[in-house]
Design a protein around this motif. Sequence first.
Motif, PDB file in Angstrom:
ATOM      1  N   GLN C 240       3.823  23.397  76.713  1.00 40.13           N
ATOM      2  CA  GLN C 240       2.622  23.417  75.906  1.00 40.13           C
ATOM      3  C   GLN C 240       2.735  22.392  74.803  1.00 40.13           C
ATOM      4  N   LYS C 241       1.621  21.702  74.544  1.00 35.38           N
ATOM      5  CA  LYS C 241       1.648  20.701  73.485  1.00 35.38           C
ATOM      6  C   LYS C 241       0.504  20.927  72.516  1.00 35.38           C
ATOM      7  N   LYS C 242       0.689  20.444  71.306  1.00 31.28           N
ATOM      8  CA  LYS C 242      -0.459  20.440  70.411  1.00 31.28           C
ATOM      9  C   LYS C 242      -0.638  19.032  69.861  1.00 31.28           C
ATOM     10  N   ILE C 243      -1.814  18.796  69.319  1.00 34.30           N
ATOM     11  CA  ILE C 243      -2.123  17.461  68.828  1.00 34.30           C
ATOM     12  C   ILE C 243      -1.941  17.450  67.320  1.00 34.30           C
ATOM     13  N   VAL C 244      -1.188  16.483  66.849  1.00 36.02           N
ATOM     14  CA  VAL C 244      -1.004  16.336  65.405  1.00 36.02           C
ATOM     15  C   VAL C 244      -1.369  14.908  65.019  1.00 36.02           C
ATOM     16  N   THR C 245      -1.611  14.691  63.749  1.00 37.03           N
ATOM     17  CA  THR C 245      -1.813  13.311  63.335  1.00 37.03           C
ATOM     18  C   THR C 245      -0.484  12.811  62.791  1.00 37.03           C
ATOM     19  N   GLN C 246      -0.173  11.603  63.164  1.00 39.70           N
ATOM     20  CA  GLN C 246       1.156  11.082  62.913  1.00 39.70           C
ATOM     21  C   GLN C 246       1.084   9.780  62.119  1.00 39.70           C
ATOM     22  N   HIS C 247       2.017   9.630  61.196  1.00 39.18           N
ATOM     23  CA  HIS C 247       2.105   8.414  60.397  1.00 39.18           C
ATOM     24  C   HIS C 247       2.428   7.187  61.222  1.00 39.18           C
ATOM     25  N   ARG C 248       1.963   6.076  60.749  1.00 36.19           N
ATOM     26  CA  ARG C 248       2.454   4.789  61.237  1.00 36.19           C
ATOM     27  C   ARG C 248       2.810   3.981  60.014  1.00 36.19           C
ATOM     28  N   GLN C 249       3.814   4.448  59.310  1.00 36.32           N
ATOM     29  CA  GLN C 249       4.220   3.760  58.083  1.00 36.32           C
ATOM     30  C   GLN C 249       4.827   2.410  58.391  1.00 36.32           C
ATOM     31  N   SER C 250       4.576   1.471  57.488  1.00 36.88           N
ATOM     32  CA  SER C 250       5.351   0.231  57.555  1.00 36.88           C
ATOM     33  C   SER C 250       6.643   0.469  56.779  1.00 36.88           C
ATOM     34  N   LEU C 251       7.588  -0.417  56.980  1.00 35.82           N
ATOM     35  CA  LEU C 251       8.865  -0.298  56.289  1.00 35.82           C
ATOM     36  C   LEU C 251       8.658  -0.407  54.775  1.00 35.82           C
ATOM     37  N   SER C 281      -3.523  10.173  66.266  1.00 34.44           N
ATOM     38  CA  SER C 281      -3.403  11.487  66.899  1.00 34.44           C
ATOM     39  C   SER C 281      -2.381  11.389  68.008  1.00 34.44           C
ATOM     40  N   THR C 282      -1.527  12.380  68.111  1.00 29.11           N
ATOM     41  CA  THR C 282      -0.489  12.318  69.122  1.00 29.11           C
ATOM     42  C   THR C 282      -0.097  13.730  69.532  1.00 29.11           C
ATOM     43  N   ALA C 283       0.397  13.846  70.744  1.00 32.85           N
ATOM     44  CA  ALA C 283       0.750  15.164  71.284  1.00 32.85           C
ATOM     45  C   ALA C 283       2.226  15.424  71.077  1.00 32.85           C
TER      46      ALA C 283
END
Lengths: 438, 438, 307, 307
Positions: C240-251, C281-283
């Motif tokens: 089972q997966k859920k969808i979360v929002t995920q960072h794409r930080q730069s260094l 958004s990512t699972a």
Amino acid sequence: MEAETPPQTSSCINSGEYLIVQKIDGEQSRIVRFTPKQKILIEKLKFTADSAFGKPHGLFEVSNNQCFPMSVDRLIEELQLQEAPVATSVIDTEVITFETVEVSDPRVVIAPSALKLEPEQKRQKLEMDAVLEMKKQGVSGQDLVAKLVEGSASFQTRTVFSQSKYIKRKAKKHSDRVLILRPTIRLLAKAYYLKDPDRLAMLRADQLALILQMAGVHHGKNVIVFEQTLGLITSAVIERLGGKGGCVHIHRGAVAQSIPCVHSMNYDEKTLSTFLPVRIKCILAEKQLPYETNRRPFDDEAENGGVEHKAAEKIEDQDLEVLARRNERLDKEKRGLEMISEQKAHSLIIGSRTVDPISVLELVYPKLAPSASIVIYSPHQNILVSAYDWLAKRQTINLVLTDQMCRVMQVLPDRTHPLMAQHVAGGHVLSGIKVVDQ
Amino acid sequence: MEAETPPQTSSCINSGEYLIVQKIDGEQSRIVRFTPKQKILIEKLKFTADSAFGKPHGLFEVSNNQCFPMSVDRLIEELQLQEAPVATSVIDTEVITFETVEVSDPRVVIAPSALKLEPEQKRQKLEMDAVLEMKKQGVSGQDLVAKLVEGSASFQTRTVFSQSKYIKRKAKKHSDRVLILRPTIRLLAKAYYLKDPDRLAMLRADQLALILQMAGVHHGKNVIVFEQTLGLITSAVIERLGGKGGCVHIHRGAVAQSIPCVHSMNYDEKTLSTFLPVRIKCILAEKQLPYETNRRPFDDEAENGGVEHKAAEKIEDQDLEVLARRNERLDKEKRGLEMISEQKAHSLIIGSRTVDPISVLELVYPKLAPSASIVIYSPHQNILVSAYDWLAKRQTINLVLTDQMCRVMQVLPDRTHPLMAQHVAGGHVLSGIKVVDQ
Amino acid sequence: MTVEPSFMLYEERIREGDTVIVYVTYGQMVPTVVKRGQTLMMKYGALRHEFIIGKKWGQRLSATAGYVYILRPTSDLWTRSLPRRTQILYTADCAQILSLLDAKPGSVICESGTGSGSLSHAIALTVAPSGHLYTHDIDETRTSKVQEEFQTHGLSSVTTAVVRNVCTSGFHVENSADGVFLDVPAPWEAIPFAAKSISRVRGGRLVSFSPCLEQVQRACLAMASAGFVSIETIELVPEQKKIVTQHRQSLEEFEEIGDAYPKERKRNADGELVENTERVSTAIVYPYSQPTHTGYLTHATLLPVLE
Amino acid sequence: MTVEPSFMLYEERIREGDTVIVYVTYGQMVPTVVKRGQTLMMKYGALRHEFIIGKKWGQRLSATAGYVYILRPTSDLWTRSLPRRTQILYTADCAQILSLLDAKPGSVICESGTGSGSLSHAIALTVAPSGHLYTHDIDETRTSKVQEEFQTHGLSSVTTAVVRNVCTSGFHVENSADGVFLDVPAPWEAIPFAAKSISRVRGGRLVSFSPCLEQVQRACLAMASAGFVSIETIELVPEQKKIVTQHRQSLEEFEEIGDAYPKERKRNADGELVENTERVSTAIVYPYSQPTHTGYLTHATLLPVLE
């Protein structure tokens, strides 16, 4: 050839050592620094660190807040005694009923009507006070189990099979045997994963193993690491280098922090000589920067860390020793930066949680030696798909994205099956090889 | 209660029926329409369709281009004869060596040095001409195996264990036993998946089963389907409706095409009465459109289909029968459109390959009855992540994304393990429930 | 004529006697039979049944301490919300079992044991209205409980629940089933009886569920001896997966603001509020700990007997 | 002083005697020892070794019929390209075995059997330069082949290959190993010998690889009897994915141009060229058929012996 390093003959527990503590058949694994007078706590069992000093790593029995070395043979005899009746091929319905209890499926709502106590739990509840009383009196776990079994009203009516189950369950609950072991990367990985997978970017021990192999980390290699996994990847690389080569550890702030997995491995100086922390700032500036002596390093991570140990550094400018340490740090950073600028790195490992791997690739990829291995770990497949596109545009070869399932099997006579439930959170591993045209 | 449908008592093979043909221990599964004079081909075995007519579905033996009903008891006796020596607990290294041969790992390059023929293959090569000759002479598979075993130079020196393996391998290669079965959704799903997973959007049989259950498809339900899976999802829904309710099938062009899985199930008229094809055009226009009688429907799909059967429709405007059929089609389309516009649909299933599910949701979601189940299948997780976001914004509840591994176990005495290699391509299933505020 | 409530009637609005699924959150659902005068007590407040009657299925309602949704029961929702009496077959396995049994309207299916009735409901709903489910259990409390539920859910006419040990006494019907499902500790004892219960002229399917491999090994041998063909064992492991929002930080951003507590804005070194970084958004696998094994499904075919 | 070629020297440029991995495509790699005067014949053309010497590792070179890349050998590349003599342990399992053995520079490891030498190389590279690998096989052709490879790869000083049946005669060393790896048909016979080979004062780790569960069951019993603790069996199932670009067609576009052959532009009903639809990068399982089982890994700890 280098001279041989002496084999680790000392398996005695020393004061100040980080150690792994586990109960036999327990669920947890704790990493604890054993210091004098310290109380060691593991799944409701308590003993003083002092009672372990000078003893060999291994199996102990805890009694009266002390731990005593115990022979494995005794443990095995006891286990065989418990297991013996199970080894027959009796199968009864209890197998299934019991397993139902073990499965904790978060998708199931236990409706009010189902919330009544199971008969056995009821019995146990009544016995609980007696148990606590016996414990207070210092009765050992083994004796406790014997007493419980003796006193259980229903025990005589059980089948041989369920009797052995009963003994085993009891033994598990009241066991006072602990393993005190020298930390290994594998044990550390498992302990932190079970404790707080989020802080570890959900990196599982089996995936860490894959990362090391795909990155080709061996004695003498030069490896660049950017990670957000509590120092776990860095520590594993340092161990595999065995004192030669370099592990450039790109870190935030002035000093490498939040890397408990590096500290708790008790590395000797020679092994740690390959640990080359480099500040992100220097990577961004493409040169070594001086320390801003009037500012303290960021330390909000230490606050939020929730880890059991933190970098021991405290900057006091007057202190000569501190100055010496800073100079050593600057020397190591210089070595690390040279490894990058002179294109001497054979591997790049990124294990990121919030930082986009592309942001690291943009700065480091052009500086890798040709034929270098690139390995990127992320709990988010999407993030790796973007990184894959980025690498593919730069003619990186041998690109592959892998995921792996790792399941533990229960192997018992007539009851062999994969564990009914298990921690499965994890990530994905992207790997490739840099090549050049000219 | 409705009257009971008569149980399917006829298990005789009729001319014109679609049938599943499999060799015992074979790899393939073929879906063939049995028509007079037709030659049926399966893994190098050939027989005429006529020889099967009037016989019950089941096991056949093929000889001289004819198939003859065969008793299962005979097959089982033979199998037990072959298996008997295996049932002992002998283990030898051949187990492992043999399995290596079975694993076809596409990631392995067989370097030139390894490309020499195995001794046994060499022997087989020499025997091949003799085998072909015997086959021509009409020697049955069973006899053929006997002869081969007899003639194999090394047979006498083999262990009992590997002897049985040898017989079994031979039996597999030269078997002339076939199963001729009435198609089921499960068998169709498997056959098409193995044949061309791409055309089926990689939909595995186990995932199809999950889709039906999550969508709650039962007798009397109204279900809207948009799919790019050769009619497999539609056909499964039609079967589960059992003649009551509706399966709105949203299709491209003027007529529903490229849906072999609907045709090959030999549905009776009552079952097919719930099949309600609706043109995309009408969905876009939100009303029923007339047919443009001067234009032929798009038919490039039929060209690219590469499937064994296609919609039998040919439009000839003069033909009265065709006109009648068109009217029926228009009637059914009207029913389908009403089901949508009157918010009577209890489930929406999207199984897409190239079409963004959101594009379908935008048109259909607002028209679903409250408490309706939404199930979306895609081979691409990314696509479902977007659909998840879209649905979450509309307060869809019970949203969950699942993926499942399905592994086949080899269960043999002393050789129990999951299959070494298997088709694993598949997709992901997103499901949720529509609710309303007021 | 009044119509009895049923899982298989698809009216727009809720009537008295209907079984509803009261949905609180993903993990919290309570099945209830709507009855005037009663009140549903939940963690999140109370809800008077009067208030439910006449509402649309799928409607949001206010309880005393928050919203709930009143859902139409489906096979999956029933499985997830039913009172757990014993080990339960979840939706992934139920779905697969229906498929392996080739179940459809009109099928005659034998099941043992009845257990919680989770699969029994799934089968009954699938074979209705012209097929039939015979469900067997050695425990009378289970069969009578499921019989009661079938009554409440309008499935009585397509089901028969029997107290019977199929391993010693066989099934309630012989020579008539299209499919047999076994979830018993010693399936090998029941398999010869399963063969007898299957229709000789139509043939049929057998599916056996076992948690342990040793049971599977014996079941496979028993199936082969009883004349079954195409014997195969599979294992399903859902994730089972859920969808979360995920960072794409730069260094650079990471250096400035760190990774902690990404929901808040952070002050940078100069005391300025720094914007959140880009998110996608990512699972992710969630929950972290999940069921990794329920049981092996061994399935096989009994061919029609040549007369 | 001339230095012998070695997998563990990391020079910038390729010298004569070096083993190189000639990379053609993902599935096509050939390991070759560079020697003046020789020519590598591949499917994609010929390449003279003279042309390789002095080039940078990782450089692209032109063969007569296309490009190839000359890669530095790593444990993974060696595993994937080595001449297959027998069943082979792939990278996922090798990686896991190294981890379960707690292998690191300085470790003394015993292995049986040697097989293709895939894992042997992985172990030798990991324990070098101060540790040692003792690898055992009953087949002399295998031990002598791997010995020859170790020579060519500069790993001789950290390895010893022995012709020996560990199930009957035990290991080459006693009371000295930090880890023992078993890949033999009857591991339970070798397990008591494995216990003997492990250092008494340091203790050590045992890992056994078996394809079948029956082997695992007997191995677990043997480990418990031989005094091992923390016995656990795991199974790894890797899944390989590739990235493809995927359509996001609208329903209108699908109606207009269909789904076939998405790489080409299509003419619409009016004969106009229609643009390709939006695409996104996405991961799919590829190849469709993959290894789903290699073996179970059973691992355990032997604690130091109390004196």
